[in-house]
Motif scaffolding. Structure first.
Motif, PDB file in Angstrom:
ATOM      1  N   ALA A  27      -4.471   4.083   7.437  1.00 59.68           N
ATOM      2  CA  ALA A  27      -5.376   3.433   8.393  1.00 59.68           C
ATOM      3  C   ALA A  27      -5.797   4.416   9.484  1.00 59.68           C
ATOM      4  CB  ALA A  27      -4.707   2.219   9.008  1.00 59.68           C
ATOM      5  N   LEU A  28      -4.901   5.331   9.865  1.00 60.73           N
ATOM      6  CA  LEU A  28      -5.219   6.307  10.920  1.00 60.73           C
ATOM      7  C   LEU A  28      -6.443   7.131  10.543  1.00 60.73           C
ATOM      8  CD1 LEU A  28      -1.635   7.537  11.790  1.00 60.73           C
ATOM      9  CD2 LEU A  28      -3.199   6.457  13.384  1.00 60.73           C
ATOM     10  N   ASN A  29      -6.448   7.639   9.313  1.00 61.33           N
ATOM     11  CA  ASN A  29      -7.585   8.457   8.878  1.00 61.33           C
ATOM     12  C   ASN A  29      -8.839   7.631   8.690  1.00 61.33           C
ATOM     13  OD1 ASN A  29      -6.281  10.877   8.972  1.00 61.33           O
ATOM     14  ND2 ASN A  29      -5.524  10.723   6.870  1.00 61.33           N
ATOM     15  N   GLU A  30      -8.666   6.381   8.267  1.00 63.25           N
ATOM     16  CA  GLU A  30      -9.838   5.523   8.098  1.00 63.25           C
ATOM     17  C   GLU A  30     -10.515   5.271   9.438  1.00 63.25           C
ATOM     18  OE1 GLU A  30      -7.802   3.182   4.388  1.00 63.25           O
ATOM     19  OE2 GLU A  30      -8.611   1.982   6.038  1.00 63.25           O
ATOM     20  N   ILE A  31      -9.707   5.034  10.479  1.00 69.15           N
ATOM     21  CA  ILE A  31     -10.277   4.784  11.810  1.00 69.15           C
ATOM     22  C   ILE A  31     -10.885   6.085  12.351  1.00 69.15           C
ATOM     23  CG2 ILE A  31      -9.733   4.096  14.180  1.00 69.15           C
ATOM     24  CD1 ILE A  31      -7.481   2.330  12.893  1.00 69.15           C
ATOM     25  N   ALA A  32     -10.210   7.208  12.095  1.00 74.86           N
ATOM     26  CA  ALA A  32     -10.712   8.503  12.592  1.00 74.86           C
ATOM     27  C   ALA A  32     -12.006   8.917  11.900  1.00 74.86           C
ATOM     28  CB  ALA A  32      -9.646   9.572  12.395  1.00 74.86           C
ATOM     29  N   ALA A  33     -12.294   8.334  10.742  1.00 76.39           N
ATOM     30  CA  ALA A  33     -13.479   8.760   9.977  1.00 76.39           C
ATOM     31  C   ALA A  33     -14.754   8.041  10.400  1.00 76.39           C
ATOM     32  CB  ALA A  33     -13.225   8.530   8.494  1.00 76.39           C
ATOM     33  N   PRO A  66       0.831  -1.210   0.000  1.00 75.73           N
ATOM     34  CA  PRO A  66       0.000   0.000   0.000  1.00 75.73           C
ATOM     35  C   PRO A  66       0.861   1.254   0.000  1.00 75.73           C
ATOM     36  CG  PRO A  66      -0.745  -1.552   1.667  1.00 75.73           C
ATOM     37  CD  PRO A  66       0.545  -2.080   1.130  1.00 75.73           C
ATOM     38  N   HIS A  67       0.342   2.269  -0.685  1.00 76.54           N
ATOM     39  CA  HIS A  67       1.140   3.464  -0.902  1.00 76.54           C
ATOM     40  C   HIS A  67       1.592   4.125   0.399  1.00 76.54           C
ATOM     41  CE1 HIS A  67       2.737   6.919  -2.869  1.00 76.54           C
ATOM     42  NE2 HIS A  67       1.960   7.722  -2.172  1.00 76.54           N
ATOM     43  N   PHE A 120       2.093   2.747   3.268  1.00 77.50           N
ATOM     44  CA  PHE A 120       2.821   1.866   4.195  1.00 77.50           C
ATOM     45  C   PHE A 120       4.200   2.461   4.460  1.00 77.50           C
ATOM     46  CE2 PHE A 120       4.741  -1.780   6.070  1.00 77.50           C
ATOM     47  CZ  PHE A 120       3.694  -2.490   6.620  1.00 77.50           C
ATOM     48  N   TYR A 163       4.396   6.550   8.650  1.00 77.13           N
ATOM     49  CA  TYR A 163       4.727   6.881  10.043  1.00 77.13           C
ATOM     50  C   TYR A 163       5.547   5.788  10.707  1.00 77.13           C
ATOM     51  CZ  TYR A 163       0.783  10.050   9.314  1.00 77.13           C
ATOM     52  OH  TYR A 163      -0.075  10.991   8.820  1.00 77.13           O
ATOM     53  N   TYR A 198       3.501   0.340   9.207  1.00 80.66           N
ATOM     54  CA  TYR A 198       2.066   0.115   9.034  1.00 80.66           C
ATOM     55  C   TYR A 198       1.544   1.067   7.976  1.00 80.66           C
ATOM     56  CZ  TYR A 198       1.864   4.090  12.311  1.00 80.66           C
ATOM     57  OH  TYR A 198       2.039   5.291  12.932  1.00 80.66           O
ATOM     58  N   ARG A 199       0.281   0.862   7.592  1.00 82.14           N
ATOM     59  CA  ARG A 199      -0.336   1.663   6.548  1.00 82.14           C
ATOM     60  C   ARG A 199      -0.787   2.988   7.154  1.00 82.14           C
ATOM     61  NH1 ARG A 199      -5.283   1.479   3.796  1.00 82.14           N
ATOM     62  NH2 ARG A 199      -6.130   0.475   5.635  1.00 82.14           N
TER      63      ARG A 199
END
Lengths: 156, 243
Positions: free
Chosen positions: A46-52, A33-34, A36, A39, A42-43
């Protein structure tokens, strides 16, 4: 002239080697994944996906923008530090669209959840034996839930 | 189209940059949230907990936690002078519907809310074979459920029993410290629903957070400190019998 004869096969081999590396890099670029490694291992996306994810509890600040009168009443009572949704349940849908009415609260169940007598509760916490305390009369007959002390506006 | 080798060499890197920015997609969903400016944790004040189960119910409705699984749960300890090393612990349905009434006796009772400790050196993230779980830049331990294989290594690695395999998604699931809320400036669902303030979201990087004064003036512990997990769930007045 040259120390090596028939060097053509070396170049052909090097060509295959370079092509293999390029194919490897292409497949890797396609599979990994782009974000990955953005930070850490990890991807990052994913941080923004969970925050959304959607919010269900609106938060007491949001309640108080409309229900300032209740907030005012509550602020001087024993329940001052109890947030709205602790009793009323998650109401982000109501905060977004006030036409969605919150469900009615059964005080016989709700009040007892916190105030039923148990030796396990910390000392000093107000506890009652609901069966003998009110004889089946519902709590809000005497206690205003937003300011529950009897002298502070109870019906008695 | 006619193109010289020189033009081609100039255009290739430009095309690569354009492709990269295309892949990067849309920027952050919470534009005012600066991940590196926070280091989240939780303060759990044992003497304030009344065992009502509000936090468990709030967590389940906020995060669609399936029945019988818990991102947070409450345990009730009963310690007497004969069972100090092995106290009686109950947590009926995670404390979701409260606890049976306790009668006064020679022992003591207290409630211990449990949840992910959001460890800074978390054992669960270290064992993940694919990089699907991680400690975020703001100290929150999260699971990338699109990347998780469901191997459950992390479930075994967590010393606090805070992870489970989601019964229908078949991937690891756990407390996100309500990441979707804290990034919007809200507190977690469990803190919002706690009637006594026994749970407090804390930001260790915020110098104005009351946690700094609290840690200086109270007997605060973490669970299983001997495991050096860097746990960030701080327990005030935690009894020595709690495991």
């Amino acid at each position: 002239m040259s120390n090596f004869r028939d060097t053509g096969h070396l170049f052909r081999f090097a060509g295959i080697f370079v092509a293999a590396i390029l194919i490897f890099l292409a497949i890797r670029g396609w599979l990994v994944p782009h974000t990955f490694g953005q930070y850490g291992h990890y991807r990052g996306a994913a941080l923004n996906e969970i925050a959304a994810k959607p919010v269900h509890f609106a938060g007491h600040q949001s309640c108080e923008t409309c229900h300032a009168d209740i907030a005012e009443k509550k602020s001087s009572g024993k329940h001052a530090s109890v947030h709205c949704e602790a009793c009323h349940g998650p109401l982000a849908a109501h905060a977004d669209d006030p036409s969605i009415q919150p469900a009615k609260i059964d005080t016989a169940v709700l009040c007892a959840q916190c105030h039923e007598t148990s030796a396990a509760k910390p000392k000093g916490f107000p506890e009652v034996e609901t069966a003998s305390h009110s004889n089946g009369v519902s709590c809000e007959t005497c206690h205003q839930p937003h300011s529950p002390a009897l002298e502070a506006g109870g019906a008695q | 189209m006619n193109m010289t080798r020189r033009q081609m060499l100039v255009l290739l890197p430009a095309a690569a940059v354009a492709w990269e920015s295309l892949l990067a997609g849309t920027p952050e969903s919470s534009p005012n949230y600066e991940q590196t400016q926070h280091w989240w944790g939780m303060l759990i004040d044992i003497p304030k907990c009344i065992g009502c189960g509000n936090c468990v119910r709030a967590c389940q409705s906020e995060n669609d936690v399936p029945d019988g699984y818990f991102r947070t749960w409450v345990e009730r300890y009963h310690v007497t002078d004969t069972n100090l090393a092995n106290p009686e612990v109950i947590s009926p349905d995670g404390g979701k519907h409260g606890f049976p009434a306790a009668v006064e006796d020679s022992g003591k009772y207290f409630f211990v809310p449990k949840m992910c400790n959001h460890c800074a050196d978390s054992p669960c993230t270290q064992v993940c074979p694919v990089g699907a779980t991680f400690v975020g830049p703001d100290g929150v331990v999260l699971v990338d459920q699109k990347y998780c294989l469901g191997c459950a290594y992390c479930v075994q690695a967590c010393p606090y029993g805070c992870r489970y395999i989601h019964p229908t998604k078949r991937v690891a699931d756990k407390c996100t410290l309500c990441y979707h809320r804290i990034t919007k400036g809200l507190t977690t669902a469990c803190c919002e629903a706690c009637p006594t303030g026994a749970r407090q979201l804390v930001d260790l990087k915020n110098p104005k957070d009351p946690i700094h004064a609290f840690l200086k003036t109270h007997a605060v512990q973490v669970l299983k400190p001997q495991m050096a997990t860097g746990a960030k769930a701080f327990y005030n007045e935690l009894d020595g019998s709690v495991r």
